[in-house]
Design a protein around this motif. Structure first.
Motif, PDB file in Angstrom:
ATOM      1  N   SER A   9       0.830  -1.209   0.000  1.00  0.00           N
ATOM      2  CA  SER A   9       0.000   0.000   0.000  1.00  0.00           C
ATOM      3  C   SER A   9       0.863   1.258   0.000  1.00  0.00           C
ATOM      4  CB  SER A   9      -0.897   0.022   1.239  1.00  0.00           C
ATOM      5  OG  SER A   9      -1.486   1.296   1.417  1.00  0.00           O
ATOM      6  N   PRO A  10       0.524   2.273  -0.826  1.00  0.00           N
ATOM      7  CA  PRO A  10       1.251   3.546  -0.792  1.00  0.00           C
ATOM      8  C   PRO A  10       1.185   4.223   0.574  1.00  0.00           C
ATOM      9  CG  PRO A  10      -0.134   3.400  -2.756  1.00  0.00           C
ATOM     10  CD  PRO A  10      -0.521   2.266  -1.863  1.00  0.00           C
ATOM     11  N   LEU A  11       0.185   3.847   1.389  1.00  0.00           N
ATOM     12  CA  LEU A  11       0.048   4.423   2.728  1.00  0.00           C
ATOM     13  C   LEU A  11       1.128   3.911   3.664  1.00  0.00           C
ATOM     14  CD1 LEU A  11      -1.837   6.235   4.496  1.00  0.00           C
ATOM     15  CD2 LEU A  11      -3.037   4.145   5.146  1.00  0.00           C
ATOM     16  N   ALA A  12       1.703   2.754   3.346  1.00  0.00           N
ATOM     17  CA  ALA A  12       2.696   2.138   4.227  1.00  0.00           C
ATOM     18  C   ALA A  12       4.071   2.737   3.970  1.00  0.00           C
ATOM     19  CB  ALA A  12       2.725   0.629   4.007  1.00  0.00           C
ATOM     20  N   THR A  13       4.403   3.772   4.713  1.00  0.00           N
ATOM     21  CA  THR A  13       5.700   4.428   4.551  1.00  0.00           C
ATOM     22  C   THR A  13       6.505   4.436   5.849  1.00  0.00           C
ATOM     23  OG1 THR A  13       4.678   6.574   5.025  1.00  0.00           O
ATOM     24  CG2 THR A  13       4.891   5.929   2.695  1.00  0.00           C
ATOM     25  N   GLU A  14       5.837   4.632   6.982  1.00  0.00           N
ATOM     26  CA  GLU A  14       6.510   4.683   8.279  1.00  0.00           C
ATOM     27  C   GLU A  14       5.689   3.923   9.315  1.00  0.00           C
ATOM     28  OE1 GLU A  14       8.760   8.634   9.058  1.00  0.00           O
ATOM     29  OE2 GLU A  14       6.921   9.220   8.023  1.00  0.00           O
ATOM     30  N   LEU A  15       5.406   2.655   9.031  1.00  0.00           N
ATOM     31  CA  LEU A  15       4.562   1.873   9.920  1.00  0.00           C
ATOM     32  C   LEU A  15       5.210   1.733  11.293  1.00  0.00           C
ATOM     33  CD1 LEU A  15       3.267  -0.907   7.499  1.00  0.00           C
ATOM     34  CD2 LEU A  15       2.218   1.283   8.093  1.00  0.00           C
ATOM     35  N   SER A  16       4.435   2.087  12.307  1.00  0.00           N
ATOM     36  CA  SER A  16       5.003   2.173  13.661  1.00  0.00           C
ATOM     37  C   SER A  16       4.099   1.540  14.698  1.00  0.00           C
ATOM     38  CB  SER A  16       5.259   3.642  14.023  1.00  0.00           C
ATOM     39  OG  SER A  16       5.939   3.749  15.246  1.00  0.00           O
ATOM     40  N   GLY A  17       3.309   0.581  14.288  1.00  0.00           N
ATOM     41  CA  GLY A  17       2.442  -0.117  15.225  1.00  0.00           C
ATOM     42  C   GLY A  17       1.775  -1.267  14.501  1.00  0.00           C
ATOM     43  N   LEU A  18       1.445  -2.328  15.226  1.00  0.00           N
ATOM     44  CA  LEU A  18       0.865  -3.515  14.601  1.00  0.00           C
ATOM     45  C   LEU A  18       0.076  -4.274  15.653  1.00  0.00           C
ATOM     46  CD1 LEU A  18       1.088  -4.903  11.755  1.00  0.00           C
ATOM     47  CD2 LEU A  18       2.842  -6.382  12.763  1.00  0.00           C
ATOM     48  N   VAL A  19      -1.112  -4.757  15.268  1.00  0.00           N
ATOM     49  CA  VAL A  19      -1.913  -5.562  16.176  1.00  0.00           C
ATOM     50  C   VAL A  19      -2.770  -6.514  15.356  1.00  0.00           C
ATOM     51  CG1 VAL A  19      -3.921  -3.987  16.303  1.00  0.00           C
ATOM     52  CG2 VAL A  19      -3.396  -5.490  18.236  1.00  0.00           C
ATOM     53  N   VAL A  20      -2.947  -7.722  15.863  1.00  0.00           N
ATOM     54  CA  VAL A  20      -3.846  -8.680  15.236  1.00  0.00           C
ATOM     55  C   VAL A  20      -5.277  -8.216  15.464  1.00  0.00           C
ATOM     56  CG1 VAL A  20      -4.689 -11.062  15.322  1.00  0.00           C
ATOM     57  CG2 VAL A  20      -2.233 -10.601  15.467  1.00  0.00           C
ATOM     58  N   SER A  21      -6.100  -8.299  14.424  1.00  0.00           N
ATOM     59  CA  SER A  21      -7.495  -7.891  14.535  1.00  0.00           C
ATOM     60  C   SER A  21      -8.184  -8.613  15.690  1.00  0.00           C
ATOM     61  CB  SER A  21      -8.225  -8.214  13.227  1.00  0.00           C
ATOM     62  OG  SER A  21      -9.624  -8.202  13.407  1.00  0.00           O
ATOM     63  N   PRO A  22      -9.004  -7.878  16.471  1.00  0.00           N
ATOM     64  CA  PRO A  22      -9.749  -8.526  17.559  1.00  0.00           C
ATOM     65  C   PRO A  22     -10.793  -9.519  17.062  1.00  0.00           C
ATOM     66  CG  PRO A  22      -9.690  -6.134  17.854  1.00  0.00           C
ATOM     67  CD  PRO A  22      -9.197  -6.421  16.466  1.00  0.00           C
ATOM     68  N   THR A  23     -11.192  -9.423  15.779  1.00  0.00           N
ATOM     69  CA  THR A  23     -12.289 -10.247  15.270  1.00  0.00           C
ATOM     70  C   THR A  23     -11.902 -11.152  14.117  1.00  0.00           C
ATOM     71  OG1 THR A  23     -13.024  -8.488  13.753  1.00  0.00           O
ATOM     72  CG2 THR A  23     -13.982  -8.515  15.973  1.00  0.00           C
ATOM     73  N   ARG A  24     -10.793 -10.864  13.425  1.00  0.00           N
ATOM     74  CA  ARG A  24     -10.402 -11.663  12.262  1.00  0.00           C
ATOM     75  C   ARG A  24      -8.955 -12.133  12.422  1.00  0.00           C
ATOM     76  NH1 ARG A  24     -11.784  -8.879   6.658  1.00  0.00           N
ATOM     77  NH2 ARG A  24     -10.786 -10.836   6.023  1.00  0.00           N
ATOM     78  N   ARG A  25      -8.752 -13.430  12.393  1.00  0.00           N
ATOM     79  CA  ARG A  25      -7.428 -13.987  12.635  1.00  0.00           C
ATOM     80  C   ARG A  25      -6.446 -13.685  11.502  1.00  0.00           C
ATOM     81  NH1 ARG A  25      -7.239 -17.656  16.830  1.00  0.00           N
ATOM     82  NH2 ARG A  25      -9.255 -18.250  17.694  1.00  0.00           N
ATOM     83  N   ASP A  26      -6.948 -13.424  10.316  1.00  0.00           N
ATOM     84  CA  ASP A  26      -6.049 -13.239   9.169  1.00  0.00           C
ATOM     85  C   ASP A  26      -5.799 -11.774   8.841  1.00  0.00           C
ATOM     86  OD1 ASP A  26      -8.672 -12.787   8.378  1.00  0.00           O
ATOM     87  OD2 ASP A  26      -8.330 -13.496   6.323  1.00  0.00           O
ATOM     88  N   VAL A  27      -6.216 -10.851   9.720  1.00  0.00           N
ATOM     89  CA  VAL A  27      -6.069  -9.419   9.450  1.00  0.00           C
ATOM     90  C   VAL A  27      -5.233  -8.761  10.546  1.00  0.00           C
ATOM     91  CG1 VAL A  27      -7.304  -7.205   9.310  1.00  0.00           C
ATOM     92  CG2 VAL A  27      -8.183  -9.199   8.105  1.00  0.00           C
ATOM     93  N   LEU A  28      -4.348  -7.868  10.118  1.00  0.00           N
ATOM     94  CA  LEU A  28      -3.542  -7.059  11.023  1.00  0.00           C
ATOM     95  C   LEU A  28      -3.851  -5.590  10.775  1.00  0.00           C
ATOM     96  CD1 LEU A  28      -0.146  -8.833  10.262  1.00  0.00           C
ATOM     97  CD2 LEU A  28      -1.537  -9.216  12.300  1.00  0.00           C
ATOM     98  N   TRP A  29      -3.827  -4.798  11.852  1.00  0.00           N
ATOM     99  CA  TRP A  29      -4.003  -3.354  11.746  1.00  0.00           C
ATOM    100  C   TRP A  29      -2.681  -2.656  12.043  1.00  0.00           C
ATOM    101  CZ3 TRP A  29      -8.200  -0.997   9.811  1.00  0.00           C
ATOM    102  CH2 TRP A  29      -9.396  -1.724   9.758  1.00  0.00           C
ATOM    103  N   SER A  30      -2.391  -1.600  11.268  1.00  0.00           N
ATOM    104  CA  SER A  30      -1.165  -0.841  11.482  1.00  0.00           C
ATOM    105  C   SER A  30      -1.450   0.637  11.280  1.00  0.00           C
ATOM    106  CB  SER A  30      -0.072  -1.325  10.517  1.00  0.00           C
ATOM    107  OG  SER A  30       1.183  -0.761  10.862  1.00  0.00           O
ATOM    108  N   LEU A  31      -0.412   1.458  11.517  1.00  0.00           N
ATOM    109  CA  LEU A  31      -0.541   2.903  11.368  1.00  0.00           C
ATOM    110  C   LEU A  31       0.832   3.507  11.114  1.00  0.00           C
ATOM    111  CD1 LEU A  31       0.661   3.766  14.339  1.00  0.00           C
ATOM    112  CD2 LEU A  31      -1.685   3.413  15.086  1.00  0.00           C
ATOM    113  N   ASN A  32       0.843   4.728  10.595  1.00  0.00           N
ATOM    114  CA  ASN A  32       2.074   5.473  10.375  1.00  0.00           C
ATOM    115  C   ASN A  32       2.316   6.438  11.530  1.00  0.00           C
ATOM    116  OD1 ASN A  32       3.132   4.684   7.704  1.00  0.00           O
ATOM    117  ND2 ASN A  32       1.167   5.442   6.964  1.00  0.00           N
ATOM    118  N   ASP A  33       3.580   6.789  11.739  1.00  0.00           N
ATOM    119  CA  ASP A  33       3.879   7.689  12.850  1.00  0.00           C
ATOM    120  C   ASP A  33       3.786   9.158  12.446  1.00  0.00           C
ATOM    121  OD1 ASP A  33       6.290   8.119  11.540  1.00  0.00           O
ATOM    122  OD2 ASP A  33       7.496   7.011  12.975  1.00  0.00           O
ATOM    123  N   SER A  34       4.470  10.032  13.160  1.00  0.00           N
ATOM    124  CA  SER A  34       4.266  11.481  13.043  1.00  0.00           C
ATOM    125  C   SER A  34       4.438  12.000  11.624  1.00  0.00           C
ATOM    126  CB  SER A  34       5.236  12.218  13.966  1.00  0.00           C
ATOM    127  OG  SER A  34       6.572  11.923  13.597  1.00  0.00           O
TER     128      SER A  34
END
Length: 261
Positions: A9-34
């Motif tokens: 994804s073009p959004l993935a440039t400075e990923l600084s967090g990761l967590v397994v979805s609370p409801t879906r085993r095959d999905v991860l959530w992430s985010l970019n930092d400052s």
């Protein structure tokens, strides 16, 4: 360790967090930092982009970590503070977006403003203790001594002063950049740029109490990944995923079979 794919994804440039979805085993959530938009990125465990979701009512001052919160929500940690000058930091609670929707959306339903006793601290690790509904922030120090701060059932209507719960000494260079608690509550892992440290939590024990004990060192050479500031535990705590900063980063999975020492 095995590489499970790349996040293209073009959004993935400075990923600084990761967590397994609370409801879906095959999905991860992430985010970019400052310096990036207040958005969440959902990817499969193979790195395929599932959703890119802007979070309404939120601001990305310095997002650093994401955790699974109460009732299937996500907790977004706007807790970065390189100079230790912020008067307070913020954690947003966001209902997990429906990735099956045509246009997934999300809005912060709670904004927890948190203040450290004694002034600002830099931190990149946000954990959530489900058993006691406690937000846990672990500070970052290149000297290797991190402090654990707690906010039990924080209020979204006033500033909550964090209380200190533990001190962790990971040795020189042991700057904590991410952490997680498994969904079953039994495993806690903190990572630095080059290592990961694990704690087994006893029945009835708080996260802070567990972190006061000496950890096991995970046999994983994380330094080879690049600048690593993300880690997400599987639900049973027997494996974790990581992803570094940079364009098209590799998503990796480390299993317990790799051993600890």
């Amino acid at each position: 360790m095995r590489s499970t794919g790349r996040v293209t994804s073009p959004l993935a440039t400075e990923l600084s967090g990761l967590v397994v979805s609370p409801t879906r085993r095959d999905v991860l959530w992430s985010l970019n930092d400052s310096g990036n938009s207040p958005s969440l990125l959902a990817v499969t465990t193979a790195g395929r982009t599932v959703a890119e979701v802007a979070v309404g009512g939120a601001q990305n001052v310095d997002w650093e970590d994401i955790a699974a919160g109460p009732r299937g929500s996500l907790l977004v940690g706007d807790i970065g503070d390189n100079l230790g000058q912020r008067a307070s930091v913020v954690v947003y609670r966001v209902p997990e977006p429906d990735t099956a929707a045509a246009s997934p959306s999300a809005a912060a339903v709670a904004r927890y403003e948190l203040r450290y006793p004694g002034g600002g601290r830099d931190a990149e690790a946000l954990l959530y203790d489900r058993a006691s509904a406690t937000l846990v922030i672990v500070t970052k120090s290149f000297g290797g001594v991190s402090r654990v701060y707690l906010a039990r059932r924080p209020s979204s209507h006033r500033v909550t002063t964090l209380r200190r719960g533990a001190t962790i000494d990971l040795g020189s260079g042991g700057a904590v950049t991410a952490g997680d608690v498994s969904a079953d509550g039994r495993t806690i892992v903190l990572r630095t740029y080059d290592s990961a440290f694990a704690w087994r939590r006893h029945s009835g024990e708080s996260v802070a109490a567990a972190l006061r004990r000496k950890p096991c060192t995970v046999k994983a050479g994380l330094i080879a990944e690049g600048q690593g500031e993300a880690l997400g535990l599987t639900r049973d705590g027997r494996a974790f995923y990581t992803v570094p900063e940079g364009a098209e980063p590799a998503l990796r999975r480390y299993d317990a079979s790799g051993g600890v020492s």
